[in-house]
Structure formats: C-alpha cells, structure tokens
Design a protein around this motif. Structure first.
Motif, short mmCIF file in Angstrom:
data_model
loop_
_atom_site.label_atom_id
_atom_site.label_comp_id
_atom_site.label_asym_id
_atom_site.label_seq_id
_atom_site.Cartn_x
_atom_site.Cartn_y
_atom_site.Cartn_z
N ASP A 283 0.72 -1.28 -0.04
CA ASP A 283 0.01 0.11 -0.01
C ASP A 283 0.95 1.30 -0.03
O ASP A 283 0.26 2.39 0.06
N ILE A 284 2.05 0.94 -0.02
CA ILE A 284 3.07 2.24 -0.05
C ILE A 284 3.65 2.41 -1.36
O ILE A 284 4.30 1.44 -1.94
N ASN A 285 3.71 3.50 -1.84
CA ASN A 285 4.37 4.14 -3.13
C ASN A 285 4.30 3.06 -4.23
O ASN A 285 5.08 2.71 -4.89
N ASP A 286 2.83 2.77 -4.34
CA ASP A 286 2.64 1.69 -5.35
C ASP A 286 3.38 0.43 -5.43
O ASP A 286 3.39 -0.23 -6.32
N ALA A 287 3.62 0.07 -4.15
CA ALA A 287 4.25 -1.41 -3.77
C ALA A 287 5.65 -1.54 -4.31
O ALA A 287 6.30 -2.37 -4.59
N ALA A 288 6.15 -0.34 -4.92
CA ALA A 288 7.56 -0.22 -5.50
C ALA A 288 8.73 -0.54 -4.53
O ALA A 288 8.58 -0.11 -3.28
N LEU A 289 9.92 -0.79 -5.02
CA LEU A 289 11.08 -0.88 -4.18
C LEU A 289 11.91 0.36 -4.17
O LEU A 289 11.58 1.12 -5.20
N PRO A 290 12.80 0.79 -3.38
CA PRO A 290 13.01 0.18 -1.95
C PRO A 290 11.84 0.41 -0.87
O PRO A 290 11.46 1.43 -0.51
N GLN A 291 11.90 -0.54 -0.13
CA GLN A 291 11.15 -0.76 1.25
C GLN A 291 12.26 -1.45 2.23
O GLN A 291 12.05 -2.55 2.50
N MET A 292 12.72 -0.50 3.03
CA MET A 292 13.52 -1.54 4.25
C MET A 292 12.84 -1.72 5.42
O MET A 292 11.83 -1.51 5.66
N PRO A 293 13.41 -2.69 6.10
CA PRO A 293 14.80 -3.45 5.84
C PRO A 293 14.98 -4.51 4.81
O PRO A 293 13.95 -4.95 4.33
N ALA A 294 16.20 -4.62 4.34
CA ALA A 294 16.57 -5.68 3.26
C ALA A 294 16.39 -7.00 3.78
O ALA A 294 16.56 -7.43 4.89
N GLY A 295 16.13 -7.80 2.91
CA GLY A 295 16.05 -9.23 3.15
C GLY A 295 17.53 -10.06 2.85
O GLY A 295 18.36 -9.43 2.50
N PHE A 296 17.49 -11.32 3.28
CA PHE A 296 18.65 -12.08 3.16
C PHE A 296 18.40 -13.46 3.14
O PHE A 296 17.35 -13.93 3.29
N VAL A 297 19.40 -14.23 3.33
CA VAL A 297 19.30 -15.76 3.38
C VAL A 297 20.14 -16.31 4.70
O VAL A 297 21.24 -15.83 4.94
N VAL A 298 19.46 -17.19 5.28
CA VAL A 298 19.97 -17.63 6.55
C VAL A 298 20.15 -19.39 6.01
O VAL A 298 19.23 -19.92 5.63
#
Length: 717
Positions: free
Chosen positions: A164-179
């Motif tokens: 619902d923010i900024n037409d769903a565009a990136l970036p939106q922090m925090p960033a993702g990663f792999v564990v």
C-alpha cells in the motif's frame, strides 16, 4: 537480458497432440483442509493449504495453514482415502515446512509490522505433535529448503514490502537475506547460523533484495529468486555467492491483456520482466523458475536456466495458450499476469525427469518431460483445487500431490484442498473437453443440445462469464477428450451481442438456434429468448410479457427445448408470484409470442435448490434439478422428468397446474468420478433418441472456481 520468444515447433506439436504420453497422472482423492479442525471448532472458518512437504516414508503430507496459524497433517498411507491427522499450532504465521526424519522445520512469520519484521524456525516433533525448539531468524521468513543430505536448512528472509506504500515499489527497508542453518543429529544448530547478504546484486533496488524462494541441488548449491528485484542468485555449498544475474524480460506475441468478458489473445507485450517466484533444480547445471510476476511484471510462463545465467528455454505464451485450450483461462486476470505460474518443482519418476508447473489463477498443474532441458515436452494438465501453490512429488510411490490455498468456505462454496494423483498406465481422465485447431478460448458452458442430423455433434453456449462475446460451441464427441471444433459468436447488428447471459440452447431444425438468456435487471441484462441463424446473428428477440416482468428475479431462464413449434423454458428459482418450493416451466409460441406455464415442485435443501436445464426425449421432459452446494455439502444434483401428458400449460393470468416429477438419476456419483470435490453447477444436458444423455458442468469462467469442466455421458435406464 531481452529475448524474443517463439514457440518451438516440437513443443507446439506436442501441445496439440490429442493423446497424451503414457504413463499418466490421474487424481485419485481430495482432502478438504477443514477436516483437520478439531471437534467443535468452527469448520466454516477460513483455512488453507499453502506450501507442502512429505515425510520420508511418503505416508504423511505436511502443509502450512496461514489463516489458522498451524501446520496441518494428512495420512496418505492409503492415498485413495486420505485421513486427517490434525493441526499443530506454531504461534505465528507458518510459511513453509520441510521434513527430515520425524521432525518438521517450519518457517514462522512473527512480524509486528513491515518495518519491524521477525520470524523463527520452529522444530516440530511429528510424533508428539509438539514444538520442541525455535531458532530466531532475524527477519520474516518465506521459503524454507533442506539439502539432499538433510544436513543444511536454508531460509529466504524476505522482509516483504507494504504493497500500500509507493504503489508497492522498492525499495522498502529493511533488506532481506538468506539464512543457512546446519542440522546436527536431527536438530537445528542455531548457534552456527550463517547470514548470506544479497544487497548490491540486483539492478532493481539493489539495496533492498527480497528473496522469495530457494532450492538446493545435490551438490549443496542454492538458487534463490529475488522476485521483486527480478534477479537470481546462486550460493555455493560454502555459503558464498557464486553467481548472480538478472531474470531478464520477454516479448510476448498473442496474449489477452484485457479483463473484458472475452478471451482475445491478440495483443503483444514488450520487455515484460519475468519476476520469478518458485525455483527448482532439474540437474546439477539447470534449474527452472515459475515467472509469476509481481509489481512490475510477470511473463506468464516458466524459464529453464543454466546456472551461469544463460536461458536454455522459455515457455513464451504456452501456459496461457494451453489454459485457453482446456477451458481454464482466467479472463479476469488478463490485465494482470494471466494464468500466473507460481509454483514449480522437479522430480524423477523412473527414468523420466519431470517438471510440474502450477498456474495459480488457472488452477491447473502442467506436467513436462525435462529429458532435454532445452526442449521440454508437455505431457498433460492436471485439474486442481482453487489456487495450487504447494506441489509435492512422491516418485517412490508413483504419487504426486497439490496444496490448494483458496478457501471460499461461506455459503457452501469451495474449500481449500489437498489433492492426490497416481501415475499409472491408465489413460488420462482429464481434460474432458478441449478446443480444436482454430478455436480460441472457451468456458462457462451452461446449455447443451444435439445436432438433429448428427448424434455425435453437440452445441453448447457460454453464460455471462463471457458476456462480451457469448458464443455457440460445436462439439465433436467422437474424440477423447471431446473436441470443440467451432466457436460461433452471437451477434446483434453485425457486432458481438452484449448483455447476454445464455443458459439454454436448442436447434430450430432449419440450421439456426433458439437461445435462452437468463437476465439480471440489476446488471441491465434483460431476460430474453433469442433466435439466431447459422452464423450466430440474432434474427428475433422476445422479452418478458408484463405479467412475468412484474415478478421477475435474476434467477431466470435455464434451458430451452422445442416441441411442436413451441418452446419450453425452465425458470431456475421462484419468482415473486411463485409459491415457496415451486418454479415455472414456461411455454412460448414464438410465432405469436404468447406465453403459458405450469408449476414444477422443487426439493428442499441447504442453500437454494433450482433448475439448470431441460431436454425432450420420447414422451418426457427431462430436467436438471440441483442445489448450489459444493463438495461434501452438495446433496442434490439430479436428473428428473415430467410426462409430456402432464404439460398442459395455462395462461399466465390463470391458476397454473402443478406437475408431478420422477427422479431418474443421481448425478453426485457421476461428479465424483474425477476424485475432486463435487462441483456445483451441472448446467447442460442433451439426450439422443437412443437414450444417451450428455452432460456438461459450468466452470464459472475460472472465477472463484477450480475451472474444471466435466463433460460425460450415460444411458437412460
């Protein structure tokens, strides 16, 4: 990376073959996830089957159920009779479960908000049905994968954005990663957790990667999709990024891009980002992605990659083309990703490597032979519940299963299901009806009639699901599956006729047809009886007389039949002047436009009960009488008949006689032969002189429906 796609000749030929390769998968059972709810629990409450795994012995399926906050378990020791094993609460929203030994490892989203994501990996003892350990993941988990050796678990920490923010565009922090988490003696070593950072890799919002899905190969390498970033990452067995590349884009020629009530694949799309969702390895060097798309794309297909980033194969428009061919194309999604391939897995059955690709919106799983990754061969399409998302292969038992997430449990609608298929030498039981060469798009079949000159030829009509291009379909019943050989669009003044809801058809004996349009005044669709010539052009249109119009409701004409120059029409449900439990059978003289009627007694039942079709044979008028319930709630789907000697209609302003009826066939066992849930809408019936009855179900244009069309026949006793 931009590539122009054309369908390879070998794949086009394979897709057009009427006979599917042997062996084949056929559905053998279905399990409604509501059955796992405890005694006394509200089983009408929303439940779901999303991502699914199987125990090592192949006898239990484990699925994540986000609405209930549980993982559900199904006993498939006898795959034809799955049994509920109950739910296990995981204190949060489960996303994915994987299994090793007696332990299930479940990614659980515990986030308070998009900006403060959190999650854990819960270890669940499947024997005691208890959560025995939890490991903080440091963010919101999506996909979970386990290595072939069972010694390493990887979790995609998506940290998804707020759409619902900024037409769903990136970036939106925090960033993702792999564990990455080692598994030692059946337990997760949380202290040895390794975080693999993915920032700075993608061309799209490199500071905000959103890993969506991941998969291990036999060598312990991981491939990860960054769906919103339109990027792919390969992580080596040592935990370091070994390769990354853009998922690229495609040009698509001949697609439907309008939600407009007609299937019209005449548009082109240019430079569409793939935005892949699920991913699975085919072998040590190749993997396949399902390109669902998200905020900026969706190429409506799947892609096979070399792990160096080169494209080995792309399906182009094949998925949408096939959905149109088998009647599963979701027109209402044309303006947003079409059939929407979301899930993909691979598995080896005997010597044959297979790819399973699920169309979330078309509710179909396509099976491909991947012996040559550069030229996969389409083998068959499997019917599923609504929204297949979790796919599980059990090759050691020749089984396959799907988890179908959509639950429409209110008012007798379809529930979420797990469906099980067996690979055998038997012929494929589905699809039952396909479009032939030159026929583009069909569905929502709602009326049926015979060609009087050819008992093997039938005609069907589609209802308001395709109201912008209502059509008459010619069906050849001599093929298996039956084939739609022609599609004749109904026209008015030379243009496709709009505002129609065709529910009945009968031939006029002179090459044309009489059609019944149900009508809905609220949607400005009039109740009407139409005559069309052989080209589909309307030549006569008869509306309701004032005495009927004064009491009309939207549940109008369902079926039409011609007898001695006069038309009989069934009204689906009671109108304003009908006694409770009685509906009208109307007679219309098209020459004088005079109306008369009798009353027909309906059975009582849950939801509502009404008429769906009528047909003449011998000295009886046959009708379809049904409730509007689905699955286990369905109790009434029947063929009844009324003797013609009782059909002595009275004028509409007189007392209408009440006819008596006889039930001649229970259709529920017929609808159970495909081993899915009992479908709601049996809507088309035609009867040959020798007593052969042809039936067809309405798939609702794949709108909040599984899209399955059942076309079958039987003989009257």
């Amino acid at each position: 990376m931009l590539c122009r796609l054309t369908l390879t000749s070998s794949l086009a030929i394979a897709a057009a073959l009427p006979a599917l390769a042997e062996p084949t998968f056929n559905r053998i059972s279905s399990f409604a996830t509501a059955a796992n709810m405890a005694e006394g629990e509200n089983r009408a409450r929303e439940t779901s089957a999303e991502i699914m795994a199987v125990t090592e012995d192949g006898n239990q399926l484990i699925y994540s159920d986000s609405p209930l906050g549980v993982i559900g378990m199904v006993d498939i020791t006898d795959p034809k009779m799955p049994k509920p094993l109950g739910n296990i609460a995981v204190d949060g929203e489960p996303t994915t479960a994987v299994v090793a030994g007696d332990m299930a490892f479940v990614g659980v989203n515990t986030s308070e908000s998009f900006t403060e994501p959190s999650g854990t990996l819960r270890s669940v003892d499947l024997t005691t049905k208890e959560v025995v350990a939890s490991c903080d993941l440091g963010g919101q988990p999506d996909s979970v994968a386990i290595s072939a050796s069972g010694e390493m678990i990887a979790v995609a920490i998506e940290n998804e954005r707020d759409e619902d923010i900024n037409d769903a565009a990136l970036p939106q922090m925090p960033a993702g990663f792999v564990v990455r988490l080692p598994v030692v003696d059946g337990a997760v070593d949380c202290e040895a957790k390794q975080v693999v950072e993915l920032t700075g890799l993608a061309d799209v919002a490199p500071e905000d990667p959103e890993p969506e899905f991941l998969s291990f190969n036999e060598a312990g390498e991981l491939v990860v999709t960054l769906q919103e970033n339109n990027h792919l990452v390969v992580i080596g067995a040592d935990g370091n990024v070994s390769a990354d590349f853009s998922a690229g884009s495609v040009d698509l020629e001949g697609v439907d891009i309008e939600d407009d009530g007609k299937i019209d694949p005449s548009a082109n799309l240019t430079a569409v980002p793939r935005e892949p969702d699920a991913v699975a390895w085919i072998d040590a060097d190749h993997f396949v992605t399902a390109n669902e798309g998200d905020w900026n794309g969706g190429s409506r297909g799947f892609t096979i990659w070399n792990k160096d980033g080169s494209v080995v194969y792309d399906s182009g428009t094949l998925i949408d083309d096939e959905l149109m061919r088998i009647g599963h194309y979701p027109d209402k999604r044309s303006d947003n990703k079409g059939g929407e391939p979301e899930a993909v897995i691979t598995a080896q059955y005997g010597e044959q490597p297979l790819i399973f690709v699920a169309s979330e919106r078309g509710s179909v799983v396509f099976v491909f032979d991947a012996s040559n990754p550069a030229e996969p061969t389409l083998l068959q399409a499997l019917p599923s519940g609504i929204g297949p998302e979790g796919l599980v292969a059990i090759p050691e038992r020749n089984l396959f299963a799907t988890a179908n997430e959509t639950d429409l449990g209110e008012d007798g609608a379809a529930r979420a299901h797990v469906m099980i298929y067996e690979r055998t030498e038997d012929a494929a039981s589905y699809p039952t009806l396909v479009a032939g060469e030159g026929v583009v798009g069909w569905g929502a079949l709602s009326g049926l009639t015979l060609d009087p000159a050819s008992p093997s030829t039938l005609y069907a009509v589609s209802d308001s699901a395709y109201g912008a291009a209502s059509a008459i379909y010619t069906i050849d019943t001599t093929t298996t599956p039956a084939t739609i050989t022609a599609k004749t669009v109904v026209t008015r003044d030379g243009a496709p006729a709009e505002k129609l809801d065709l529910e009945g058809i009968t031939t006029d004996g002179e090459g044309g047809f009489w059609l019944a349009s149900e009508g809905n005044t609220e949607k400005e669709t009039p109740h009407a009886v139409l005559h069309v010539d052989a080209s589909g052009a309307i030549t006569q249109e008869i509306g309701l007389p004032e005495s009927l119009a004064a009491n009309e409701k939207r549940f109008g004409f369902e079926g039409v039949a011609l007898s001695d120059g006069k038309l009989w029409l069934a009204v689906q449900r009671e109108w304003g002047d009908d006694p409770e439990g009685q509906v009208k059978l109307l007679q219309l003289d098209p020459a004088t436009e005079e109306w008369a009627a009798v009353r027909y007694p309906l059975e009582s039942g849950e939801g509502w009960v009404g008429l769906s079709e009528l047909a003449l044979n011998g000295d009886h008028l046959y009708l379809i009488e049904r409730d509007n319930q689905i699955g286990e709630a369905a109790k009434l789907k029947a063929v009844t008949r009324v003797a013609l000697s009782e059909l002595t209609p009275a004028a509409l302003d007189a007392e209408l006689p009440l006819v008596s009826k006889e039930t001649v066939r229970d259709l529920i066992p017929d609808l159970q032969q495909w081993n899915g849930y009992v479908q709601d809408k049996v809507e088309g019936m035609a009867i040959a002189e020798d007593g052969t009855v042809w039936m067809v179900s309405d798939n609702d244009g794949v709108d909040d429906a599984s899209g399955e069309t059942y076309f079958w026949s039987f003989k009257l006793d």
